[in-house]
Design a protein around this motif. Sequence first.
Motif, PDB file in Angstrom:
ATOM      1  N   ARG A  23       0.799  -1.260  -0.046  1.00  0.00           N
ATOM      2  CA  ARG A  23      -0.023  -0.084   0.057  1.00  0.00           C
ATOM      3  C   ARG A  23       0.864   1.490   0.038  1.00  0.00           C
ATOM      4  N   ASN A  24       2.032   1.213   0.865  1.00  0.00           N
ATOM      5  CA  ASN A  24       2.837   2.472   0.668  1.00  0.00           C
ATOM      6  C   ASN A  24       3.319   2.472  -0.692  1.00  0.00           C
ATOM      7  N   ALA A  25       3.817   1.498  -1.208  1.00  0.00           N
ATOM      8  CA  ALA A  25       4.312   1.746  -2.724  1.00  0.00           C
ATOM      9  C   ALA A  25       3.381   2.174  -3.654  1.00  0.00           C
ATOM     10  N   GLN A  79       0.808   4.069  -2.853  1.00  0.00           N
ATOM     11  CA  GLN A  79       0.481   5.494  -2.698  1.00  0.00           C
ATOM     12  C   GLN A  79       1.631   6.303  -3.023  1.00  0.00           C
ATOM     13  N   ALA A  80       2.779   5.863  -2.938  1.00  0.00           N
ATOM     14  CA  ALA A  80       3.951   6.593  -3.177  1.00  0.00           C
ATOM     15  C   ALA A  80       4.077   6.868  -4.856  1.00  0.00           C
ATOM     16  N   ILE A  81       3.614   5.858  -5.634  1.00  0.00           N
ATOM     17  CA  ILE A  81       3.581   5.939  -6.909  1.00  0.00           C
ATOM     18  C   ILE A  81       2.226   6.857  -7.503  1.00  0.00           C
ATOM     19  N   ARG A 125       9.647  -4.141  -4.319  1.00  0.00           N
ATOM     20  CA  ARG A 125      10.144  -3.449  -5.114  1.00  0.00           C
ATOM     21  C   ARG A 125       9.078  -2.506  -5.873  1.00  0.00           C
ATOM     22  N   ASP A 126       9.382  -1.212  -5.696  1.00  0.00           N
ATOM     23  CA  ASP A 126       8.426  -0.448  -6.505  1.00  0.00           C
ATOM     24  C   ASP A 126       9.314   0.689  -7.354  1.00  0.00           C
ATOM     25  N   SER A 127       8.672   1.213  -8.433  1.00  0.00           N
ATOM     26  CA  SER A 127       9.255   2.296  -9.135  1.00  0.00           C
ATOM     27  C   SER A 127       8.850   3.635  -9.014  1.00  0.00           C
ATOM     28  N   PRO A 148       8.881   7.341  -6.315  1.00  0.00           N
ATOM     29  CA  PRO A 148       9.763   8.316  -6.143  1.00  0.00           C
ATOM     30  C   PRO A 148      11.102   8.289  -5.060  1.00  0.00           C
ATOM     31  N   GLY A 149      10.919   7.021  -4.100  1.00  0.00           N
ATOM     32  CA  GLY A 149      11.891   7.143  -3.220  1.00  0.00           C
ATOM     33  C   GLY A 149      11.340   7.674  -1.937  1.00  0.00           C
ATOM     34  N   LEU A 150      12.129   7.232  -0.892  1.00  0.00           N
ATOM     35  CA  LEU A 150      11.556   7.556   0.573  1.00  0.00           C
ATOM     36  C   LEU A 150      12.027   9.009   0.729  1.00  0.00           C
ATOM     37  N   PRO A 151      11.198   9.927   1.415  1.00  0.00           N
ATOM     38  CA  PRO A 151      11.352  11.255   1.619  1.00  0.00           C
ATOM     39  C   PRO A 151      12.307  11.190   2.821  1.00  0.00           C
ATOM     40  N   LYS A 153      12.515  12.756   5.782  1.00  0.00           N
ATOM     41  CA  LYS A 153      11.847  12.528   7.252  1.00  0.00           C
ATOM     42  C   LYS A 153      11.629  10.913   7.451  1.00  0.00           C
ATOM     43  N   ALA A 154      11.029  10.215   6.384  1.00  0.00           N
ATOM     44  CA  ALA A 154      10.555   8.876   6.396  1.00  0.00           C
ATOM     45  C   ALA A 154      11.998   8.059   6.612  1.00  0.00           C
ATOM     46  N   ARG A 155      13.022   8.422   5.733  1.00  0.00           N
ATOM     47  CA  ARG A 155      14.317   7.653   5.915  1.00  0.00           C
ATOM     48  C   ARG A 155      14.855   7.858   7.343  1.00  0.00           C
ATOM     49  N   GLY A 174       6.285   9.303   9.415  1.00  0.00           N
ATOM     50  CA  GLY A 174       5.154   9.619   8.247  1.00  0.00           C
ATOM     51  C   GLY A 174       5.428  11.077   7.716  1.00  0.00           C
ATOM     52  N   ALA A 175       5.288  10.836   6.326  1.00  0.00           N
ATOM     53  CA  ALA A 175       5.380  12.105   5.429  1.00  0.00           C
ATOM     54  C   ALA A 175       4.509  12.204   4.494  1.00  0.00           C
ATOM     55  N   ARG A 176       3.493  11.396   4.473  1.00  0.00           N
ATOM     56  CA  ARG A 176       2.469  11.399   3.438  1.00  0.00           C
ATOM     57  C   ARG A 176       1.353  12.061   4.220  1.00  0.00           C
ATOM     58  N   ARG A 177       0.543  12.850   3.494  1.00  0.00           N
ATOM     59  CA  ARG A 177      -0.709  13.683   3.956  1.00  0.00           C
ATOM     60  C   ARG A 177      -1.803  12.618   4.169  1.00  0.00           C
ATOM     61  N   GLY A 178      -2.213  12.724   5.508  1.00  0.00           N
ATOM     62  CA  GLY A 178      -3.242  11.688   5.660  1.00  0.00           C
ATOM     63  C   GLY A 178      -2.627  10.430   6.179  1.00  0.00           C
ATOM     64  N   GLY A 179      -1.501  10.167   6.376  1.00  0.00           N
ATOM     65  CA  GLY A 179      -0.936   9.012   6.787  1.00  0.00           C
ATOM     66  C   GLY A 179      -0.601   9.291   8.251  1.00  0.00           C
ATOM     67  N   THR A 180      -0.460   8.260   9.144  1.00  0.00           N
ATOM     68  CA  THR A 180      -0.189   8.154  10.553  1.00  0.00           C
ATOM     69  C   THR A 180       1.311   8.079  10.930  1.00  0.00           C
ATOM     70  N   GLY A 181       1.791   7.418   9.918  1.00  0.00           N
ATOM     71  CA  GLY A 181       3.302   7.163  10.100  1.00  0.00           C
ATOM     72  C   GLY A 181       3.431   5.825  10.970  1.00  0.00           C
ATOM     73  N   LEU A 182       2.716   4.771  10.997  1.00  0.00           N
ATOM     74  CA  LEU A 182       2.404   3.696  11.809  1.00  0.00           C
ATOM     75  C   LEU A 182       2.646   2.367  10.841  1.00  0.00           C
ATOM     76  N   GLY A 183       2.415   2.335   9.560  1.00  0.00           N
ATOM     77  CA  GLY A 183       2.454   1.238   8.668  1.00  0.00           C
ATOM     78  C   GLY A 183       3.825   0.387   8.831  1.00  0.00           C
ATOM     79  N   LEU A 184       4.963   1.285   8.631  1.00  0.00           N
ATOM     80  CA  LEU A 184       6.255   0.614   8.596  1.00  0.00           C
ATOM     81  C   LEU A 184       6.664   0.205   9.824  1.00  0.00           C
ATOM     82  N   ALA A 185       6.395   0.890  11.106  1.00  0.00           N
ATOM     83  CA  ALA A 185       6.835   0.373  12.293  1.00  0.00           C
ATOM     84  C   ALA A 185       5.739  -0.735  12.760  1.00  0.00           C
TER      85      ALA A 185
HETATM   86  N1  LIG Z   1       7.572   2.586  -1.180  1.00  0.00           N
HETATM   87  C1  LIG Z   1       7.719   4.025  -0.609  1.00  0.00           C
HETATM   88  N2  LIG Z   1       8.143   4.887  -1.381  1.00  0.00           N
HETATM   89  C2  LIG Z   1       8.151   6.038  -0.999  1.00  0.00           C
HETATM   90  N3  LIG Z   1       7.862   6.586   0.256  1.00  0.00           N
HETATM   91  C3  LIG Z   1       7.607   5.434   1.195  1.00  0.00           C
HETATM   92  C4  LIG Z   1       7.329   4.464   0.693  1.00  0.00           C
HETATM   93  N4  LIG Z   1       6.986   3.503   1.953  1.00  0.00           N
HETATM   94  C5  LIG Z   1       6.802   4.410   2.869  1.00  0.00           C
HETATM   95  N5  LIG Z   1       7.249   5.608   2.386  1.00  0.00           N
HETATM   96  C6  LIG Z   1       7.214   6.870   3.044  1.00  0.00           C
HETATM   97  O1  LIG Z   1       7.419   6.390   4.589  1.00  0.00           O
HETATM   98  C7  LIG Z   1       6.425   7.108   5.413  1.00  0.00           C
HETATM   99  C8  LIG Z   1       6.089   6.331   6.273  1.00  0.00           C
HETATM  100  O2  LIG Z   1       5.366   4.830   6.119  1.00  0.00           O
HETATM  101  P1  LIG Z   1       4.214   4.506   6.821  1.00  0.00           P
HETATM  102  O3  LIG Z   1       3.659   3.444   6.395  1.00  0.00           O
HETATM  103  O4  LIG Z   1       5.026   4.207   8.406  1.00  0.00           O
HETATM  104  O5  LIG Z   1       3.255   5.605   7.389  1.00  0.00           O
HETATM  105  P2  LIG Z   1       2.284   6.318   6.425  1.00  0.00           P
HETATM  106  O6  LIG Z   1       2.107   5.624   5.102  1.00  0.00           O
HETATM  107  O7  LIG Z   1       2.474   7.727   6.254  1.00  0.00           O
HETATM  108  O8  LIG Z   1       0.867   6.041   7.193  1.00  0.00           O
HETATM  109  P3  LIG Z   1       0.064   4.650   7.729  1.00  0.00           P
HETATM  110  O9  LIG Z   1       0.337   4.630   9.223  1.00  0.00           O
HETATM  111  O10 LIG Z   1      -1.351   5.072   7.234  1.00  0.00           O
HETATM  112  O11 LIG Z   1       0.960   3.590   6.958  1.00  0.00           O
HETATM  113  C9  LIG Z   1       5.259   7.382   4.319  1.00  0.00           C
HETATM  114  O12 LIG Z   1       4.337   8.557   4.884  1.00  0.00           O
HETATM  115  C10 LIG Z   1       5.719   7.557   3.111  1.00  0.00           C
HETATM  116  O13 LIG Z   1       6.201   9.105   2.839  1.00  0.00           O
END
Ligand SMILES: Nc1ncnc2c1ncn2[C@@H]1O[C@H](COP(=O)(O)OP(=O)(O)OP(=O)(O)O)[C@@H](O)[C@H]1O
Length: 462
Positions: free
Chosen positions: A365-367, A369-371, A396-398, A400-403, A405-407, A417-428
Motif C-alpha cells: 500500500r505504501n508503494a 500510494q507513493a507511485i 520493489r517499486d518504481s 519516487p523514493g523515501l522522503p 523524514k521517512a528515511r 510519516g511524510a504522507r498527507r493523511g498517513g499516521t506514520g505507523l504502517g512501517l513500524a
Molecule cells: N515505497 C515507498 N516509497 C516512497 N515513500 C515511502 C514508501 N514507503 C513508505 N514511504 C514513506 O514513508 C512514510 C512512512 O510510512 P508508514 O507506512 O510508516 O506511514 P504512512 O504510510 O504515512 O501512514 P500509515 O500509518 O497510514 O501507513 C510514508 O509517509 C511515506 O512518505
Amino acid sequence: MFFKTLSGRFLLLSFIFVMIAEVLLFVPSVSNFRLGYLQERLELAQLASLALLATPDDMVAPELANELLKNAEVLNIVLRRDEVRELVLAMPITKPISQTFDLRDPGFFGPIRDAIACAVGEPGNVIRVIGQPVKNAGIQIEIVLNEAPVKTAMLEYSRNVFFLSLIVSLVTGLLLFLALQALITRPITRVISSMMKFRNDPEDASNVIEPNAAISELREAETALHDMQMQLISSLRQKERLASLGGAVSKVSHDLRNILTTTQILADRLEISDDPKVQKMAPKLLVSLSRGINLCEQTLTFGKADEPEPEIKEVNLKAIVDDVIENDLLRDTGEKVQLISTVSHDTKVAADPEQMFRVLTNLIRNARQAIEGTGKLGVVSVSATQLDEGVDIIVRDSGPGLPEKAREFLFKPFQGGARRGGTGLGLAIAAELVRGHGGVLELIETSEAGTSFRIYLPDSKK
Ligand SMILES: Nc1ncnc2c1ncn2[C@@H]1O[C@H](COP(=O)(O)OP(=O)(O)OP(=O)(O)O)[C@@H](O)[C@H]1O
Ligand SMILES: [Mg+2]
C-alpha cells in the motif's frame, strides 16, 4: 550557615588568604621599620657629633651635650675615625649594655630575628648600635640607647600595619564575593531553580532553561540541561500521546467490532444476490470483515501496544501475496499502478498468515500510494527467494523514493510519516510483526528510481 554557601566559603577563604599574604609581608616590614628607626638614631647622633666637632676644642657645655643626646634619643655617641675611637658625647648609663647591633651589613634574616626578639623581649634593655650613616665617609658611629622607645615605635607600627591588612583583606574578600555572586553563584542558582521548577512540572515547556551564562563552562552546563529538558518533554509528550491513543484504540476497537459484526451479517446476504459480480465479491468482503473483527478482538484481548505472538505455521507464500494483491487492487481507482508477483507456487514460509498479510499489505500500500502521489504510471513487484534457512521476500517499486523524514525515522512509530493523511505507523507495525517472527524487515535501497524493502523470514522462529 552562610559560610556553607559557595559565596560564604569564598569570602572566608579570600579573607584568610589575603591575611596570610599580609602576615608574610608583615614580619619583614616590621624588621625594616626597626632598622630604619635605628638608622635614623645614627643620623641624628652624627648631626649631634658634627655640632660638637664644630667647636674649637671639641667640647660643649654639659647642658648642651645633654640636649644633643636627648634630641637624638641616645645615651652616648662614639665616633670612630681612622680606627681611633673617641667618646664624643655621653650620659651616665645605669644598666649594662645587653646587645650590640651592627647596621653596616645587616643581612636579611638577622634583622628579622632581632626585631622579633625586641618585640617579645624584656623592656628597658640598653643596646649598642654601630653604623655608617653617611656611606664611605670614613666615619663610623656607635651609639648606646634605651631599647624601650624602639619597641614602642615598632609595636605602634605593627598595630597600624595589622589594621591596614585587616581592611585590605576585608575589601578584597568583599570584592571577590561580589564578583563570584555575579559570575558564578547567580547562574548556578538559576540552573538549580530551573531544575526544581522542571521537577515539579516537567510538562511545562516554560520551565525549560534558556542558556545565557557568560562563563563558558556554566553555559555548557545550561545548554546540556536545556537539551535534556527538551528531550524529556518530547518523550513525555510522545508517551502521553501513545497512552491516550492506547485508550482511544481500545474504545474504537470495541465499537468497531460491533459495527463490523453487524456488517458481516448484512454481507452474508450478498451471497444470495442474483448479480454475478456481487456474488463474486461477497466472499472477499466476508474474509475482509472477519479479518477486521479478529484484529479488533485481539486488540481488546491484549489491551497493550505490543502485537500478540504470531501463530506460526507453514503457509504458502504465493497464496498470501496473491490475496494481498487482489485486495489492494480493489482500491485501485486510476489503474496507474501495476502489481506483479513472481513468487512461485511452491514457496513455503513459517509465518502467521494474518500477520504476514498485514506486513505485505502495508508495504504494498505504501508503494502504491507513493507511485500515485507522482501522478505517473508505476510498478510494484513482489519476489521471493528460498534460502537455506529461510525466505527472502523483496517488495520493489518504481516510485519516487523515501522522503528525507521517512528515511531518518524509518520504522519509528508516528515519526516517519511524510504522507498527507498517513499516521506514520504502517512501517513500524510491519517491522514489529516481522521481528515477532524472528525475522528482519529492512530497506535495501531507495532512490528516484524506486524503493526496495526486504523481509527475511527464518524457517523456524529463532
Ligand atoms: N515505497 C515507498 N516509497 C516512497 N515513500 C515511502 C514508501 N514507503 C513508505 N514511504 C514513506 O514513508 C512514510 C512512512 O510510512 P508508514 O507506512 O510508516 O506511514 P504512512 O504510510 O504515512 O501512514 P500509515 O500509518 O497510514 O501507513 C510514508 O509517509 C511515506 O512518505
Ligand atoms: Mg503506510
